[in-house]
Design an enzyme around this catalytic site. Structure first.
Site, mmCIF file in Angstrom:
data_model
loop_
_atom_site.group_PDB
_atom_site.id
_atom_site.type_symbol
_atom_site.label_atom_id
_atom_site.label_comp_id
_atom_site.label_asym_id
_atom_site.label_seq_id
_atom_site.Cartn_x
_atom_site.Cartn_y
_atom_site.Cartn_z
ATOM 1 N N CYS A 119 13.843 121.026 69.966
ATOM 2 C CA CYS A 119 14.558 121.828 68.970
ATOM 3 C C CYS A 119 13.689 122.885 68.297
ATOM 4 O O CYS A 119 14.203 123.761 67.600
ATOM 5 C CB CYS A 119 15.184 120.910 67.917
ATOM 6 N N HIS A 261 16.694 124.969 61.561
ATOM 7 C CA HIS A 261 17.311 124.312 62.710
ATOM 8 C C HIS A 261 18.433 123.403 62.223
ATOM 9 O O HIS A 261 18.249 122.571 61.326
ATOM 10 C CB HIS A 261 16.263 123.499 63.472
ATOM 11 N N ASN A 291 24.456 120.181 66.515
ATOM 12 C CA ASN A 291 23.045 120.405 66.809
ATOM 13 C C ASN A 291 22.919 120.860 68.261
ATOM 14 O O ASN A 291 23.129 120.081 69.181
ATOM 15 C CB ASN A 291 22.263 119.105 66.578
#
Length: 340
Positions: A119, A261, A291
């Site tokens: 990520c 994020h 996500n």
């Protein structure tokens, strides 16, 4: 590792942006029909209401090509000198996916390679692309972050299946001046491999393959130790955000938009609270897209620029945290961009 700003007069500058999510929308109610969960449970723990998932046969490169096309059009260019793809879900273990993306975009025989930082991938890719430009090896770079994360998540694991989703975001970077809008600020990157077990896919790599035994049931799927990951994510994103702002000569009060994020709404709220960033300055799309791994930050920036939450002149602080463990942060003043 902390990096200084590029030399004056030679910096990577954002000049185009694009994003893409697959058409298959999956709501919390859709998931609750096959998992022991509910819309209320998912919303309260993650902040997610819906997400987009690839259909059978759709790969990461398909997402990357769509986002890349839009970023190139936004930048009004048909040519770059390199393609960097940040992903955890390449089309196949070998070769890298970036060359196929470059070929499908008609970019010719340019340098093309993948970056794997889960990520945190977009920020690691941003550092890589910025280095190519700062060194003079490239005048323009297409940076794409794309993940078909649902292809590595156990569909029966409600702790991960409700969180992760698929998508892609891309930016075109050009050589420019360090003081102009869109110039990438000082990048702060770090990792802690001693905690790699917190976020992992145990099987499929050389360690499992060299053992000569079949993987244990479930080892082919993504795993995350949520409680420990939460703590480290909050601590690392908070610390690196402060350092990136300081290196840019910004006070946290100077930040107009905070882009983190999109891991989990609770993590986002905790980091923003520690940084003292009020709700009206936070960019978020986790409720609508979940996500999306490495794609999270550029997808958020692209959508925010398109809907007016992010406008030219806004001072933006970006941060991310992912497997490795890995983390990073940087700053930039948002430039004029063409929405596609």
């Amino acid at each position: 590792m902390s990096g200084a700003a590029p030399p004056p007069g030679r910096s990577a500058v954002v000049c185009g942006i694009g994003s893409y999510v697959p058409p298959n929308k999956v709501t919390n109610d859709d998931l609750s029909r096959r998992l022991d969960t509910s819309d209320a449970w998912i919303r309260s723990r993650t902040g997610i209401a819906e997400r987009y998932m690839v259909s059978p046969g759709t790969a990461t490169s398909d997402l990357a090509v769509e986002a890349g096309q839009r970023a190139l059009k936004s930048a009004s260019t048909e040519q770059v000198d390199a393609v960097v793809l940040a992903t955890t879900t390449p089309d196949q273990p070998c070769p890298a996916t970036a060359p196929a993306v470059a070929a499908r975009l008609g970019l010719g025989h340019v340098a093309a390679f993948d970056v794997a930082a889960v990520c945190s991938g977009f920020l690691y890719g941003l550092a890589t692309a910025s280095g190519l430009i700062a060194s003079g090896m490239a005048e323009r770079v297409l940076l794409v972050a794309a993940d078909a994360f649902t292809t590595i998540v156990d569909p029966e694991d409600r702790t991960t299946a409700v969180i992760f989703a698929d998508g892609a975001g891309a930016v075109v970077l050009r050589a420019g001046d360090a003081g102009e809008p869109g110039a990438v600020g000082p990048l702060v990157l770090g990792s802690d491999g001693e905690l790699s077990h917190l976020i992992e896919v145990p099987a499929g790599g050389s360690r499992q393959r060299s053992a000569g035994t079949a993987p244990e049931p479930g080892d082919q799927y993504f795993r995350m130790l949520g409680r420990d990951t939460y703590r480290h994510a909050v601590e690392r994103m908070t610390a690196t955000s402060k350092e990136a702002a300081e290196r840019a000569g910004w006070r946290l009060d100077d930040v107009d938009r905070f882009a983190a994020h999109q891991a989990n709404a609770r993590i986002l709220d905790s980091v923003a609270e520690r940084l003292g960033v009020p709700a009206e300055r936070q960019l978020s799309n986790i409720e609508q897209v979940g996500n999306t791994g490495a794609a999270s930050l550029p997808l958020l920036l692209s959508q925010s620029a398109a809907d007016g939450r992010l406008t030219p002149g806004h001072r933006v602080l970006l941060t991310a945290f992912g497997g490795g463990l890995s983390w990073g942060a940087t700053t930039l003043v948002w430039p004029e961009t063409q929405s596609v």
